[in-house]
Design a protein around this motif. Sequence first.
Motif, PDB file in Angstrom:
ATOM      1  N   ALA A 187       0.836  -1.198   0.000  1.00  0.00           N
ATOM      2  CA  ALA A 187       0.000   0.000   0.000  1.00  0.00           C
ATOM      3  C   ALA A 187       0.874   1.252   0.000  1.00  0.00           C
ATOM      4  CB  ALA A 187      -0.943  -0.007   1.203  1.00  0.00           C
ATOM      5  N   GLU A 188       1.947   1.238   0.757  1.00  0.00           N
ATOM      6  CA  GLU A 188       2.871   2.367   0.784  1.00  0.00           C
ATOM      7  C   GLU A 188       3.580   2.524  -0.560  1.00  0.00           C
ATOM      8  OE1 GLU A 188       6.651   4.032   3.403  1.00  0.00           O
ATOM      9  OE2 GLU A 188       5.604   2.234   4.051  1.00  0.00           O
ATOM     10  N   LEU A 189       3.988   1.412  -1.161  1.00  0.00           N
ATOM     11  CA  LEU A 189       4.619   1.461  -2.481  1.00  0.00           C
ATOM     12  C   LEU A 189       3.657   1.993  -3.542  1.00  0.00           C
ATOM     13  CD1 LEU A 189       6.646  -1.869  -2.445  1.00  0.00           C
ATOM     14  CD2 LEU A 189       7.579   0.462  -2.454  1.00  0.00           C
ATOM     15  N   ARG A 190       2.384   1.645  -3.426  1.00  0.00           N
ATOM     16  CA  ARG A 190       1.394   2.172  -4.371  1.00  0.00           C
ATOM     17  C   ARG A 190       1.336   3.689  -4.278  1.00  0.00           C
ATOM     18  NH1 ARG A 190      -4.598   0.541  -3.484  1.00  0.00           N
ATOM     19  NH2 ARG A 190      -4.072   1.507  -1.522  1.00  0.00           N
ATOM     20  N   THR A 191       1.308   4.213  -3.067  1.00  0.00           N
ATOM     21  CA  THR A 191       1.283   5.664  -2.884  1.00  0.00           C
ATOM     22  C   THR A 191       2.531   6.304  -3.475  1.00  0.00           C
ATOM     23  OG1 THR A 191      -0.045   5.425  -0.881  1.00  0.00           O
ATOM     24  CG2 THR A 191       1.145   7.498  -1.147  1.00  0.00           C
ATOM     25  N   MET A 192       3.684   5.697  -3.223  1.00  0.00           N
ATOM     26  CA  MET A 192       4.929   6.226  -3.777  1.00  0.00           C
ATOM     27  C   MET A 192       4.919   6.185  -5.305  1.00  0.00           C
ATOM     28  SD  MET A 192       7.626   4.355  -1.308  1.00  0.00           S
ATOM     29  CE  MET A 192       8.416   5.211   0.014  1.00  0.00           C
ATOM     30  N   SER A 193       4.424   5.081  -5.876  1.00  0.00           N
ATOM     31  CA  SER A 193       4.420   4.967  -7.334  1.00  0.00           C
ATOM     32  C   SER A 193       3.457   5.975  -7.951  1.00  0.00           C
ATOM     33  CB  SER A 193       4.095   3.538  -7.787  1.00  0.00           C
ATOM     34  OG  SER A 193       2.755   3.213  -7.581  1.00  0.00           O
ATOM     35  N   LEU A 235       5.268  -1.160 -13.298  1.00  0.00           N
ATOM     36  CA  LEU A 235       5.453  -1.317 -11.849  1.00  0.00           C
ATOM     37  C   LEU A 235       4.180  -0.940 -11.109  1.00  0.00           C
ATOM     38  CD1 LEU A 235       7.228  -1.761  -9.321  1.00  0.00           C
ATOM     39  CD2 LEU A 235       7.938   0.633  -9.548  1.00  0.00           C
ATOM     40  N   HIS A 236       3.596   0.186 -11.474  1.00  0.00           N
ATOM     41  CA  HIS A 236       2.375   0.633 -10.798  1.00  0.00           C
ATOM     42  C   HIS A 236       1.242  -0.376 -10.993  1.00  0.00           C
ATOM     43  CE1 HIS A 236      -0.336   3.447  -8.925  1.00  0.00           C
ATOM     44  NE2 HIS A 236      -1.170   3.267  -9.931  1.00  0.00           N
ATOM     45  N   ARG A 237       1.067  -0.876 -12.202  1.00  0.00           N
ATOM     46  CA  ARG A 237       0.010  -1.869 -12.457  1.00  0.00           C
ATOM     47  C   ARG A 237       0.249  -3.153 -11.669  1.00  0.00           C
ATOM     48  NH1 ARG A 237       0.659   0.074 -17.696  1.00  0.00           N
ATOM     49  NH2 ARG A 237       1.863  -1.770 -18.285  1.00  0.00           N
ATOM     50  N   ARG A 238       1.494  -3.559 -11.528  1.00  0.00           N
ATOM     51  CA  ARG A 238       1.828  -4.784 -10.776  1.00  0.00           C
ATOM     52  C   ARG A 238       1.498  -4.617  -9.297  1.00  0.00           C
ATOM     53  NH1 ARG A 238       2.041  -9.534  -9.244  1.00  0.00           N
ATOM     54  NH2 ARG A 238       3.998 -10.625  -9.012  1.00  0.00           N
ATOM     55  N   ILE A 239       1.845  -3.469  -8.742  1.00  0.00           N
ATOM     56  CA  ILE A 239       1.531  -3.196  -7.341  1.00  0.00           C
ATOM     57  C   ILE A 239       0.015  -3.186  -7.143  1.00  0.00           C
ATOM     58  CG2 ILE A 239       1.627  -1.436  -5.524  1.00  0.00           C
ATOM     59  CD1 ILE A 239       4.412  -0.668  -6.670  1.00  0.00           C
ATOM     60  N   GLU A 240      -0.696  -2.507  -8.043  1.00  0.00           N
ATOM     61  CA  GLU A 240      -2.163  -2.468  -7.961  1.00  0.00           C
ATOM     62  C   GLU A 240      -2.765  -3.876  -8.028  1.00  0.00           C
ATOM     63  OE1 GLU A 240      -4.619  -0.182  -7.604  1.00  0.00           O
ATOM     64  OE2 GLU A 240      -3.157   1.373  -7.160  1.00  0.00           O
ATOM     65  N   ALA A 241      -2.244  -4.697  -8.927  1.00  0.00           N
ATOM     66  CA  ALA A 241      -2.763  -6.062  -9.084  1.00  0.00           C
ATOM     67  C   ALA A 241      -2.569  -6.870  -7.800  1.00  0.00           C
ATOM     68  CB  ALA A 241      -2.075  -6.755 -10.263  1.00  0.00           C
TER      69      ALA A 241
END
Length: 110
Positions: free
Chosen positions: A41-47, A71-77
């Motif tokens: 969740a933190e990485l999503r915010t950063m991305s 990267l952003h799509r992978r984190i979201e998935a």
Amino acid sequence: MVLPPFDPPNYFELRDWWQKYREGDIRRLILEVQTQRYALAELRTMSETVLRQAADDAPEMLQKGRTLPKLHRRIEAELRRGGRVYPESKAVHEDGKRRSRPWTGNKDDR
């Protein structure tokens, strides 16, 4: 190691398991799963921040097939796969909108 397909435990299952199983190793696994979800969740915010900055400063980095959008799509998935990360919060921001965690008044909380 290749993992077989599986349905990940959701937030409520983890909470139930926390109450049901008192063994240290099982609780450590539950903590690890939840810690990784918080990190995602933190990485999503950063991305999201990086994507916004790239849109302003280097829009070519956002072209189809580039690493940042992937990267952003992978984190979201991964976040969608695991389901809810935080418990439902009763906390309400001063603007009247619900927040996923209590607002402390710090600008870093936004």
